[in-house]
Design an enzyme around this catalytic site. Sequence first.
Site, PDB file in Angstrom:
ATOM      1  N   ARG A   1     -10.167  -7.272  -9.214  1.00 50.62           N
ATOM      2  CA  ARG A   1      -9.415  -6.420  -8.290  1.00 50.62           C
ATOM      3  C   ARG A   1      -9.503  -6.909  -6.849  1.00 50.62           C
ATOM      4  O   ARG A   1      -8.836  -6.375  -5.961  1.00 50.62           O
ATOM      5  CB  ARG A   1      -9.942  -4.982  -8.358  1.00 50.62           C
ATOM      6  CG  ARG A   1      -9.909  -4.398  -9.741  1.00 50.62           C
ATOM      7  CD  ARG A   1     -10.455  -2.985  -9.729  1.00 50.62           C
ATOM      8  NE  ARG A   1      -9.594  -2.116  -8.960  1.00 50.62           N
ATOM      9  CZ  ARG A   1      -8.526  -1.505  -9.445  1.00 50.62           C
ATOM     10  NH1 ARG A   1      -8.202  -1.652 -10.701  1.00 50.62           N
ATOM     11  NH2 ARG A   1      -7.791  -0.734  -8.688  1.00 50.62           N
TER      12      ARG A   1
ATOM     13  N   LYS B   1      -5.377  -8.201  -9.388  1.00 51.72           N
ATOM     14  CA  LYS B   1      -4.698  -7.779 -10.606  1.00 51.72           C
ATOM     15  C   LYS B   1      -3.924  -6.492 -10.406  1.00 51.72           C
ATOM     16  O   LYS B   1      -2.851  -6.303 -10.933  1.00 51.72           O
ATOM     17  CB  LYS B   1      -5.714  -7.591 -11.726  1.00 51.72           C
ATOM     18  CG  LYS B   1      -5.037  -7.255 -13.039  1.00 51.72           C
ATOM     19  CD  LYS B   1      -5.767  -7.812 -14.203  1.00 51.72           C
ATOM     20  CE  LYS B   1      -4.971  -7.729 -15.468  1.00 51.72           C
ATOM     21  NZ  LYS B   1      -3.894  -8.702 -15.553  1.00 51.72           N
TER      22      LYS B   1
ATOM     23  N   ASN C   1     -11.149   2.305  -2.016  1.00 49.97           N
ATOM     24  CA  ASN C   1     -10.066   1.448  -2.506  1.00 49.97           C
ATOM     25  C   ASN C   1      -8.760   2.126  -2.133  1.00 49.97           C
ATOM     26  O   ASN C   1      -8.555   3.302  -2.456  1.00 49.97           O
ATOM     27  CB  ASN C   1     -10.173   1.294  -4.034  1.00 49.97           C
ATOM     28  CG  ASN C   1      -8.925   0.660  -4.632  1.00 49.97           C
ATOM     29  OD1 ASN C   1      -8.229  -0.089  -3.974  1.00 49.97           O
ATOM     30  ND2 ASN C   1      -8.638   0.984  -5.878  1.00 49.97           N
ATOM     31  N   GLY C   2      -7.893   1.402  -1.426  1.00 53.32           N
ATOM     32  CA  GLY C   2      -6.615   1.985  -1.005  1.00 53.32           C
ATOM     33  C   GLY C   2      -6.344   1.606   0.436  1.00 53.32           C
ATOM     34  O   GLY C   2      -6.964   0.676   0.965  1.00 53.32           O
TER      35      GLY C   2
ATOM     36  N   HIS D   1      23.959 -26.818  -9.771  1.00 57.98           N
ATOM     37  CA  HIS D   1      24.619 -26.261  -8.598  1.00 57.98           C
ATOM     38  C   HIS D   1      23.726 -26.301  -7.357  1.00 57.98           C
ATOM     39  O   HIS D   1      23.905 -25.520  -6.430  1.00 57.98           O
ATOM     40  CB  HIS D   1      25.083 -24.829  -8.887  1.00 57.98           C
ATOM     41  CG  HIS D   1      26.130 -24.772  -9.957  1.00 57.98           C
ATOM     42  ND1 HIS D   1      27.390 -25.290  -9.784  1.00 57.98           N
ATOM     43  CD2 HIS D   1      26.080 -24.329 -11.231  1.00 57.98           C
ATOM     44  CE1 HIS D   1      28.085 -25.138 -10.900  1.00 57.98           C
ATOM     45  NE2 HIS D   1      27.302 -24.563 -11.793  1.00 57.98           N
TER      46      HIS D   1
ATOM     47  N   GLU E   1       8.772 -16.511 -16.244  1.00 60.78           N
ATOM     48  CA  GLU E   1       7.373 -16.139 -16.483  1.00 60.78           C
ATOM     49  C   GLU E   1       6.470 -17.381 -16.524  1.00 60.78           C
ATOM     50  O   GLU E   1       5.371 -17.376 -15.952  1.00 60.78           O
ATOM     51  CB  GLU E   1       7.273 -15.315 -17.782  1.00 60.78           C
ATOM     52  CG  GLU E   1       5.871 -14.948 -18.221  1.00 60.78           C
ATOM     53  CD  GLU E   1       5.050 -14.181 -17.189  1.00 60.78           C
ATOM     54  OE1 GLU E   1       5.591 -13.727 -16.171  1.00 60.78           O
ATOM     55  OE2 GLU E   1       3.821 -14.073 -17.399  1.00 60.78           O
TER      56      GLU E   1
ATOM     57  N   LYS F   1       3.338 -18.115 -13.962  1.00 63.18           N
ATOM     58  CA  LYS F   1       1.964 -18.408 -14.417  1.00 63.18           C
ATOM     59  C   LYS F   1       1.443 -19.656 -13.707  1.00 63.18           C
ATOM     60  O   LYS F   1       0.308 -19.704 -13.258  1.00 63.18           O
ATOM     61  CB  LYS F   1       1.896 -18.646 -15.932  1.00 63.18           C
ATOM     62  CG  LYS F   1       2.023 -17.453 -16.813  1.00 63.18           C
ATOM     63  CD  LYS F   1       0.812 -16.553 -16.880  1.00 63.18           C
ATOM     64  CE  LYS F   1       0.829 -15.432 -15.907  1.00 63.18           C
ATOM     65  NZ  LYS F   1       1.687 -14.353 -15.901  1.00 63.18           N
TER      66      LYS F   1
ATOM     67  N   CYS G   1      -9.339  -4.138  -4.471  1.00 64.47           N
ATOM     68  CA  CYS G   1     -10.671  -3.577  -4.304  1.00 64.47           C
ATOM     69  C   CYS G   1     -11.120  -2.842  -5.564  1.00 64.47           C
ATOM     70  O   CYS G   1     -10.352  -2.124  -6.192  1.00 64.47           O
ATOM     71  CB  CYS G   1     -10.778  -2.596  -3.131  1.00 64.47           C
ATOM     72  SG  CYS G   1     -10.271  -3.315  -1.580  1.00 64.47           S
TER      73      CYS G   1
ATOM     74  N   GLU H   1       0.704 -18.921 -10.054  1.00 71.44           N
ATOM     75  CA  GLU H   1      -0.438 -18.007  -9.882  1.00 71.44           C
ATOM     76  C   GLU H   1      -1.777 -18.705 -10.031  1.00 71.44           C
ATOM     77  O   GLU H   1      -2.667 -18.531  -9.205  1.00 71.44           O
ATOM     78  CB  GLU H   1      -0.388 -16.893 -10.948  1.00 71.44           C
ATOM     79  CG  GLU H   1       0.592 -15.789 -10.675  1.00 71.44           C
ATOM     80  CD  GLU H   1       0.555 -14.734 -11.771  1.00 71.44           C
ATOM     81  OE1 GLU H   1       0.527 -13.549 -11.434  1.00 71.44           O
ATOM     82  OE2 GLU H   1       0.568 -15.087 -12.963  1.00 71.44           O
TER      83      GLU H   1
ATOM     84  N   TRP I   1     -10.609  -6.792  -1.494  1.00 69.70           N
ATOM     85  CA  TRP I   1      -9.413  -7.618  -1.303  1.00 69.70           C
ATOM     86  C   TRP I   1      -8.887  -7.191   0.062  1.00 69.70           C
ATOM     87  O   TRP I   1      -8.358  -6.091   0.223  1.00 69.70           O
ATOM     88  CB  TRP I   1      -8.390  -7.321  -2.403  1.00 69.70           C
ATOM     89  CG  TRP I   1      -7.213  -8.237  -2.428  1.00 69.70           C
ATOM     90  CD1 TRP I   1      -7.119  -9.428  -3.082  1.00 69.70           C
ATOM     91  CD2 TRP I   1      -5.928  -8.021  -1.813  1.00 69.70           C
ATOM     92  NE1 TRP I   1      -5.877  -9.974  -2.896  1.00 69.70           N
ATOM     93  CE2 TRP I   1      -5.126  -9.140  -2.123  1.00 69.70           C
ATOM     94  CE3 TRP I   1      -5.387  -7.007  -1.013  1.00 69.70           C
ATOM     95  CZ2 TRP I   1      -3.810  -9.267  -1.677  1.00 69.70           C
ATOM     96  CZ3 TRP I   1      -4.084  -7.127  -0.568  1.00 69.70           C
ATOM     97  CH2 TRP I   1      -3.310  -8.263  -0.908  1.00 69.70           C
TER      98      TRP I   1
END
Length: 611
Positions: A27, A606, A100-101, A510, A487, A491, A2, A494, A74
């Site tokens: 956000r 983010k 926000n929270g 294995h 990483e 990416k 948010c 995502e 969000w």
Amino acid sequence: MCGIVGYIGNKKAEPILLNGLSRLEYRGYDSAGIATIENTAIKTIKNKGRVAELASMPNIDKLNGTIGIGHTRWATHGRPSSENSHPHMDNSNKFAVVHNGIIENYADLRDFLKSHNYFFLSETDTEVIPNLIHFHYINSKFEGEKRFLKAVIDTCKMLKGSFALEIICSDFPDNMVVVRKDSPLVIGKGKDECYISSDIPAILSFTKDFYLLNNFEYAYISRNNIKFFENDLKEFNKEINNITWDAGAAEKDGYPDFMLKEINEQPKSIRETIGSRISLNKPTVLDEIDLDKKYLSSINKICIVACGTAMHAGLAGKYIFEAICEIPAEVEAASEFRYRNPIINEKTLCIFITQSGETADTIAALNLAKSKGAKTIAISNVIGSSITREADYTLYTHAGPEIAVASTKAYTSQIVLLAILAINFAEKLGINSEKIAELKDDILKLPSQIEEVLKDTSKIKEFANKIYKEKDVFYIGRGIDYTVALEGSLKLKEISYVHSEAYPSGELKHGAIALIENGVTLVSILTNRLLVEKSISNIQEVVTRGAKTFIVTNQDFDNKFDVIIRVPKTNTLIAPVLSVIPLQLLAYYISKEKGLDVDKPRNLAKSVTVE
Ligand code: G6P
């Protein structure tokens, strides 16, 4: 998680709020809304969908107020819908709130309010806030601005969880109250106007003078004045910070997306991270950290704690600290670290890496480490962010604002900063002087080497075009290259929504090799001279079974593979800074081929300020 924005001044608030929201969309972007005050009535327009959809709603430009609040969501409590979108109002439409929270005790607070005949229109945790403010307001013994402010303070005292709040009230058309606890909020001061936002870049084009609120600091904002109060209504003065970031840093600058821009900014961001911290033949300059030889000799372990991409930078850091400082290093996801009983004490140095400085799990992990007596260092990209106020020491990456949800330049800057920190420790410990001199030399070459990597990306684009319909991609590497494989794989997941897994090269056989069949794609990273032959054998094992190969390497070998991307030679310990770039670009081009929104991938945000 948010984004919130606010404006109070003499201009029409609506376009300013929409502009701020579009910059905060990284956000959260499942719904958006704004509220303004006109002739002592609050007017709200909100909807499911992105900020662009909100901007094209009928009548939005008829909101003429010069004070207003906005939100991009969000979803946590309640699906994305018009009812669940912010701003939320109390039952009498006197207060509008953006939040926000997360309010953890919202169910109890709902029951409390229901017992006082309040009703609810949404499924959100937030809707309790305007109603609680209303409850305290009508039962207040105060008058005037204190009545408004005290109702907010009394409400915040009842809230458990995290919040950044902007509140407007129809009885006070020339004022706004804002407060934060564990969620970010900044106030920008212009001439006879104020801008409020979840982050600085969103309002950087309007002002460079900012107040950074601490937990439970309340700002009572008028057009030309801001008064700060504590929980007990005591007024206090706050220092204003002048931010030197360039407003253009938060723009796309001709690039189609922030992510591509940020990938291409890496020569610059690494130069900024290095700054004047290292130079050849001189000790590193890290004035922010005053840990001395006595302390560094006494520590038995370095714990690196972070989430997502920042954790992958931390994994590279483990190799660096162990090689240069000869101190054992562990790396752990903050969400795991905080819920076990890690064996740490005053002999442990804990390093917390977070681009945003707002990640809830990382901040909680830091507080746990502090409570056990460990010293704490935060590595962050955002000046004044929450974690920097909690840590014993803070090092800034200075990578400039990172807007795309998928982190790129912050990751490479984090690795470089970890290397500089390790060099600084080794210098103080008086060890490995030769290794250090070589590493410094190699660090200083990185910006121009990154420029080389970025010069010709056509082979990467071509390969992306060939494989973008694939369902699975495997990434392998040995040693520090394995951390880059992790990483690269993240990416891809995502932003391209392609399933992928990363394995240490030797581990593939294995188990996961059972999944390799004709046509599967294998991405391999190969930067360690000592491990070339072994790694090539591992790749051959997969090629034999029909895999297509994409190899990123700085080594010389004659074997033929489908695509070989050569990156400049450097010290293995900082090789991730170069070898990750083709992987960032591969994920980027695959996402573009699939026609996805690179900067705002589905379900992600983010800054993850919830657990
Ligand atoms: C989210 C983002 C990731 C990021 C992680 C940690 O999951 O989508 O890109 O790596 O948070 O963020 P931080 O701000 O703590 O580095």
